[in-house]
Design a protein around this motif. Structure first.
Motif, PDB file in Angstrom:
ATOM      1  N   GLN A   1       2.279   9.895  -2.010  1.00  0.00           N
ATOM      2  CA  GLN A   1       3.185  10.574  -1.058  1.00  0.00           C
ATOM      3  C   GLN A   1       4.230   9.971  -0.619  1.00  0.00           C
ATOM      4  OE1 GLN A   1       1.439  13.456   1.605  1.00  0.00           O
ATOM      5  NE2 GLN A   1      -0.358  13.526   0.013  1.00  0.00           N
TER       6      GLN A   1
ATOM      7  N   TRP B   1      -2.651   1.081   8.587  1.00  0.00           N
ATOM      8  CA  TRP B   1      -2.998   1.638   7.500  1.00  0.00           C
ATOM      9  C   TRP B   1      -3.721   3.041   7.461  1.00  0.00           C
ATOM     10  CZ3 TRP B   1      -0.313   2.547   3.339  1.00  0.00           C
ATOM     11  CH2 TRP B   1      -0.945   3.093   2.313  1.00  0.00           C
ATOM     12  N   ALA B   2      -4.655   3.060   8.246  1.00  0.00           N
ATOM     13  CA  ALA B   2      -5.546   4.451   8.573  1.00  0.00           C
ATOM     14  C   ALA B   2      -4.291   5.460   9.056  1.00  0.00           C
ATOM     15  CB  ALA B   2      -6.519   4.098   9.376  1.00  0.00           C
TER      16      ALA B   2
ATOM     17  N   ASP C   1      -5.497  -2.769   9.195  1.00  0.00           N
ATOM     18  CA  ASP C   1      -6.445  -1.619   8.687  1.00  0.00           C
ATOM     19  C   ASP C   1      -6.293  -0.228   9.637  1.00  0.00           C
ATOM     20  OD1 ASP C   1      -7.260  -2.972   6.415  1.00  0.00           O
ATOM     21  OD2 ASP C   1      -8.951  -3.681   7.318  1.00  0.00           O
TER      22      ASP C   1
ATOM     23  N   LEU D   1      -0.011  10.935   6.493  1.00  0.00           N
ATOM     24  CA  LEU D   1       0.464  11.416   5.281  1.00  0.00           C
ATOM     25  C   LEU D   1      -0.431  12.666   4.854  1.00  0.00           C
ATOM     26  CD1 LEU D   1       1.311   8.034   3.572  1.00  0.00           C
ATOM     27  CD2 LEU D   1       3.068   9.851   4.171  1.00  0.00           C
ATOM     28  N   ALA D   2      -1.675  12.211   4.907  1.00  0.00           N
ATOM     29  CA  ALA D   2      -2.592  13.631   4.438  1.00  0.00           C
ATOM     30  C   ALA D   2      -2.334  14.833   5.117  1.00  0.00           C
ATOM     31  CB  ALA D   2      -4.046  13.128   4.442  1.00  0.00           C
TER      32      ALA D   2
ATOM     33  N   LEU E   1      -1.252   5.738   9.281  1.00  0.00           N
ATOM     34  CA  LEU E   1      -0.251   6.015   8.146  1.00  0.00           C
ATOM     35  C   LEU E   1      -0.912   7.159   7.057  1.00  0.00           C
ATOM     36  CD1 LEU E   1       1.503   2.685   7.198  1.00  0.00           C
ATOM     37  CD2 LEU E   1       2.644   4.533   8.381  1.00  0.00           C
ATOM     38  N   ASP E   2      -1.880   6.689   6.652  1.00  0.00           N
ATOM     39  CA  ASP E   2      -2.601   7.358   5.463  1.00  0.00           C
ATOM     40  C   ASP E   2      -3.101   8.681   6.186  1.00  0.00           C
ATOM     41  OD1 ASP E   2      -3.810   7.514   2.956  1.00  0.00           O
ATOM     42  OD2 ASP E   2      -5.717   7.169   3.553  1.00  0.00           O
TER      43      ASP E   2
ATOM     44  N   HIS F   1       1.583   4.497  -2.712  1.00  0.00           N
ATOM     45  CA  HIS F   1       0.923   5.895  -1.997  1.00  0.00           C
ATOM     46  C   HIS F   1       1.540   6.841  -3.134  1.00  0.00           C
ATOM     47  CE1 HIS F   1      -0.328   8.965   0.350  1.00  0.00           C
ATOM     48  NE2 HIS F   1      -1.315   8.143   0.999  1.00  0.00           N
TER      49      HIS F   1
ATOM     50  N   ARG G   1       0.857  -1.184  -0.119  1.00  0.00           N
ATOM     51  CA  ARG G   1       0.103  -0.122  -0.089  1.00  0.00           C
ATOM     52  C   ARG G   1       0.715   1.412  -0.114  1.00  0.00           C
ATOM     53  NH1 ARG G   1      -4.929  -1.482   4.284  1.00  0.00           N
ATOM     54  NH2 ARG G   1      -5.546  -3.311   3.167  1.00  0.00           N
ATOM     55  N   LEU G   2       1.964   1.289   0.761  1.00  0.00           N
ATOM     56  CA  LEU G   2       2.969   2.297   0.933  1.00  0.00           C
ATOM     57  C   LEU G   2       3.307   2.753  -0.618  1.00  0.00           C
ATOM     58  CD1 LEU G   2       4.614   1.789   4.256  1.00  0.00           C
ATOM     59  CD2 LEU G   2       3.186   3.796   3.578  1.00  0.00           C
TER      60      LEU G   2
END
Ligand SMILES: *Cc1c(COP(=O)(O)O)cnc(C)c1O
Length: 373
Positions: free
Chosen positions: A266, A359-360, A356, A366-367, A362-363, A264, A260-261
């Motif tokens: 970013q 991941w949430a 999950d 990043l945002a 990390l995401d 991504h 997933r990374l």
């Protein structure tokens, strides 16, 4: 029962327990510096207590040799380095674990040994060094760029007389690779990390197959005083009971998160041995049982953005060290001795939380930091 009668995962759970009727199921923490004489035990720095011996027999079965437990990973490493005769030639990775680097540099400055630095990916350089050096010190997968050495090829290559091959296998654990099986003489674990697995102690382990080498290291440990403490041995044994389960979960998480990374926008680069894009993926795929739970990745933007990112994450702890049941990450260039690392490089120790949720986190981090420059 013997190690050969069961799988490694069962050994982790079975070994190191009292077996007589009426005894407790777990070897208790025996807190004693000395013992009544006459007897088999004399003093804890020399023979250890039953608690330390239980941890050592568990580790020996895992790695396929006889183990000595130390007060930290570095106490174990130093025991190996200081066993070398003056004038030895060492081969170490170009960028080894930073305290190992410090030890190598200090000994070279003191005129104890000379150091050659080799690229872990360059198998030919290591096999050639086996004919010219007194110690090959390998670290694989390596910290923090995750280079995987071709351990079976290097450990089984012809060597000059007296050349010792040692592998720092901390990032992999015996669940993933067992260097003694490939022909290494010594395997080192910082049991501080995945083996104990709960970020609550320091411990190190050396495991060897040769009895003479074992005796030499055992007597050095008596003189250096680096014997593991009884509470640490108790907790490390308790932690190691779930090593198989923890590695299964954290490696599965790591594979999903690496993919997933990598996708991504970013993330500039992901270094994980399980990804086909990794420069030494072929080595890893040829002999490792899984790809471990360590990775590093670069965020896009500046070092400041990377700092903001690790500080913004809420589930993943911004902390150094690794191998705990909880996920941790850190900006590696901020660690003393690691200033040469890319400014945006994040080292990530993947834990056992739900994938999950990781991941949430990390995401979202990043945002939230997309506009930091
Ligand atoms: C942590 C670590 C060490 C040193 O172990 P300590 O238990 O901190 O003394 C050595 N090698 C690697 C790869 C490590 O991660």
């Amino acid at each position: 029962m013997e190690r050969s009668e069961m799988d490694l995962e069962s050994w982790l759970i079975w070994s190191g327990r009292p077996t007589e009727s009426g005894e407790p199921l777990n070897t208790p923490p025996v807190l004693a510096s000395n013992f009544r004489l006459p007897g088999d035990r004399y003093y804890t720095r020399t023979e250890g207590t039953p608690t330390q011996n239980a941890f050592e027999s568990l580790m020996g079965g895992l790695e396929g040799g006889r183990s000595l437990a130390f007060s930290s990973g570095m106490a174990a490493v130093a025991c190996v380095f200081h066993a070398l005769p003056v004038g030895s030639v060492l081969a170490i990775p170009e960028d080894p674990y930073h305290a190992v680097n410090g030890l190598a540099v200090e000994g070279e400055e003191q005129g104890r040994w000379t150091v050659r630095r080799l690229d872990l990916a360059d198998t030919a350089a290591w096999t050639a060094a086996a004919m010219e050096c007194d110690l090959l010190w390998l670290e694989s997968p390596a910290n923090p760029l995750m280079t995987v050495a071709d351990l079976p090829a290097i450990c089984s290559a012809p060597r000059r007389d007296g050349c010792v091959v040692a592998v720092d296998s901390t990032f992999a654990t015996p669940v993933v690779q067992r260097p003694l099986e490939y022909g290494a003489d010594i395997v080192m674990q910082s049991a501080t990390k995945f083996i104990a697995g709960h970020s609550d102690l320091l411990a190190g382990v050396l495991t060897v197959t040769d009895d003479e080498l074992f005796d030499d290291l055992y007597h050095r440990r008596i003189r250096n005083g680096g014997t593991i403490g009884a509470m640490e041995a108790f907790l490390a044994t308790r932690g190691a009971r779930t090593l198989g389960l923890r590695m299964e979960r954290s490696m599965a998480n790591a594979m999903v998160l690496a993919e997933r990374l990598e996708a991504h926008p970013q993330i500039a680069r992901v270094r994980y041995p399980g990804l086909p894009s990794h420069d030494t993926h072929a080595h890893a795929a040829s002999f490792m049982d899984g790809y471990g739970a360590m990775m590093s990745f670069d965020v896009t933007g500046s070092g400041e953005r990377a700092s903001a990112f690790v500080e913004t994450a809420r589930l993943i702890n911004n902390a150094t060290s690794l191998g705990g049941i909880e996920s941790t990450m850190e900006r590696r260039a901020l660690i003393p001795g690691q200033e040469t690392m890319p400014a945006t490089l994040i080292r990530f120790s993947v834990g056992c939380e739900h994938v999950d949720d990781i991941w949430a986190d990390l995401d979202a981090a990043l945002a939230a930091t997309a506009n930091v420059d």
